[in-house]
Design a protein around this motif. Structure first.
Motif, short mmCIF file in Angstrom:
data_model
loop_
_atom_site.label_atom_id
_atom_site.label_comp_id
_atom_site.label_asym_id
_atom_site.label_seq_id
_atom_site.Cartn_x
_atom_site.Cartn_y
_atom_site.Cartn_z
N TYR A 121 1.93 3.64 -4.77
CA TYR A 121 0.85 4.28 -4.30
C TYR A 121 0.25 4.45 -5.61
N LEU A 122 -1.24 4.16 -5.94
CA LEU A 122 -1.74 4.77 -7.08
C LEU A 122 -3.00 5.39 -6.84
N TYR A 123 -3.03 6.81 -7.44
CA TYR A 123 -4.01 7.71 -7.09
C TYR A 123 -5.06 7.95 -8.16
N ASP A 124 -6.19 8.66 -7.99
CA ASP A 124 -7.10 8.98 -9.12
C ASP A 124 -6.82 10.65 -9.18
N LYS A 125 -7.61 11.11 -9.98
CA LYS A 125 -7.32 12.64 -10.17
C LYS A 125 -7.83 13.50 -9.24
N LYS A 126 -8.71 12.87 -8.30
CA LYS A 126 -9.20 13.69 -7.12
C LYS A 126 -8.33 13.48 -5.84
N GLY A 127 -7.09 12.72 -6.17
CA GLY A 127 -6.20 12.54 -4.95
C GLY A 127 -6.73 11.22 -4.18
N ASN A 128 -7.72 10.69 -4.48
CA ASN A 128 -8.03 9.22 -3.70
C ASN A 128 -7.40 8.30 -4.02
N LEU A 129 -6.96 7.55 -3.10
CA LEU A 129 -6.09 6.30 -3.04
C LEU A 129 -6.68 5.10 -3.79
N LEU A 130 -6.08 4.66 -4.89
CA LEU A 130 -6.74 3.42 -5.60
C LEU A 130 -6.02 2.13 -5.16
N PHE A 131 -4.81 1.96 -4.88
CA PHE A 131 -4.14 1.10 -4.49
C PHE A 131 -2.68 1.21 -3.91
N PHE A 132 -2.46 0.48 -2.91
CA PHE A 132 -1.03 0.61 -2.55
C PHE A 132 -0.36 -0.91 -2.42
N PHE A 133 1.00 -0.91 -2.31
CA PHE A 133 1.79 -2.07 -2.28
C PHE A 133 2.85 -1.87 -1.59
N VAL A 134 3.22 -2.79 -0.70
CA VAL A 134 4.29 -2.52 0.06
C VAL A 134 5.09 -3.94 0.43
N ASP A 152 -12.08 1.92 -3.49
CA ASP A 152 -12.98 2.59 -4.33
C ASP A 152 -13.46 3.76 -3.40
N GLY A 153 -12.80 5.09 -3.58
CA GLY A 153 -13.04 5.96 -2.82
C GLY A 153 -12.59 5.59 -1.35
N GLN A 154 -13.55 5.54 -0.20
CA GLN A 154 -13.13 5.38 1.21
C GLN A 154 -13.15 3.72 1.51
N ARG A 155 -13.96 3.08 0.31
CA ARG A 155 -14.41 1.86 0.69
C ARG A 155 -13.01 0.71 0.30
N LEU A 156 -12.71 -0.25 1.36
CA LEU A 156 -11.61 -1.14 0.81
C LEU A 156 -12.35 -2.29 0.02
N LEU A 157 -11.96 -2.56 -1.13
CA LEU A 157 -12.19 -3.52 -2.21
C LEU A 157 -11.64 -4.96 -1.76
N ARG A 158 -10.34 -5.02 -1.64
CA ARG A 158 -9.68 -6.02 -1.28
C ARG A 158 -8.40 -5.91 -0.64
N PHE A 159 -7.97 -6.82 0.54
CA PHE A 159 -6.69 -6.52 1.21
C PHE A 159 -5.87 -8.01 1.17
N ALA A 160 -4.81 -8.09 0.89
CA ALA A 160 -4.00 -9.41 0.43
C ALA A 160 -2.86 -9.08 1.13
N VAL A 161 -2.46 -10.33 1.91
CA VAL A 161 -0.94 -10.46 2.31
C VAL A 161 -0.29 -11.78 1.83
N SER A 162 1.01 -11.66 1.33
CA SER A 162 1.86 -12.66 0.94
C SER A 162 3.26 -12.83 1.64
N GLU A 163 3.87 -13.86 1.77
CA GLU A 163 5.16 -13.97 2.51
C GLU A 163 6.13 -15.06 1.70
N THR A 164 7.29 -14.86 1.97
CA THR A 164 8.39 -15.74 1.67
C THR A 164 9.56 -15.54 2.68
#
Length: 219
Positions: A121-134, A152-164
């Motif tokens: 989980y990656l955050y900015d200084k205000k505690g907003n979530l920038l990115f997560f990876f699971v 970007d704040g509460q706005r989703l910029l991109r969502f991606a799923v990969s599998e193996t």
């Protein structure tokens, strides 16, 4: 300085958990630009990972909180959760002895039976979530999935799923090319909405946990 503190933290760390809190010391005062893009977040992520690597190789003094928890789960046996919380500094009064922290990056690794899970989980200084990876193995379908989301704040910029394939991954864990992207877009498919909302909730839980730990050990 190293502290070993028995405690119970957050609902995710409940049930006979033993917390080991490692505090070691100089994280740079990294700033985040407003109006984030996927590219700018990727660059921030790369900068943070580079600094962590330098810190772990003793090129920089260490500055993070480390929590280990252990519990014995019915039917599955021992479980260990390994959490690293890397923090930055909030600029303020130069005469302050203790410079306030903010959670910048968090990693979480745990096992369920013989299968391992990993989160970032990656955050900015205000505690907003920038990115997560699971990364998580699917016990039913014998797949290993990777889910990523950029914000970007509460706005989703991109969502991606990969599998193996789980068996291939088990025998070739370092093959970074094995994961095949099955979805990428600016919306979350209904199939993944539960995972998406759960990870956003966990990001808030981890932020609360960091603030609780930081308030205890810093002042």
């Amino acid at each position: 300085m190293r502290l070993i503190i028995p405690t119970i933290l957050t609902k995710h760390l409940m049930k006979h958990c033993f917390l080991i809190l490692l505090i070691d010391v100089a994280w740079p005062m990294t700033s985040f630009a407003q109006g984030n893009t996927v590219e700018s977040i990727r660059q921030t992520y790369a900068d943070v990972r580079q600094h962590i690597n330098q810190m772990m190789n003793d090129e920089w003094p260490r500055e993070y909180y480390h929590i280990d928890t252990y519990e014995n789960l019915p039917a599955t046996g021992p479980q260990k959760e390994d959490i690293y919380m890397y923090y930055g500094f909030i600029e303020g009064n130069e005469e302050d002895i203790y410079i306030p922290h903010y959670l910048q990056f968090l990693t979480m690794k745990y096992n369920y039976s013989i299968r391992e899970f990993y989160e970032e989980y990656l955050y900015d200084k205000k505690g907003n979530l920038l990115f997560f990876f699971v990364q998580s193995p699917d016990i039913i379908d014998d797949k290993v999935s990777q889910v990523r989301a950029w914000f970007d704040g509460q706005r989703l910029l991109r969502f991606a799923v990969s599998e193996t394939d789980f068996n291939y991954y088990t025998n070739n864990p370092k093959d970074s090319m094995q994961f095949k992207q099955i979805y990428a877009g600016t919306t979350v498919p209904e199939t993944y909405n539960g995972i998406f909302q759960h990870r956003k909730n966990m990001a808030k839980t981890y932020l609360e946990m960091f603030n609780a730990v930081d308030n205890v050990v810093q002042y």
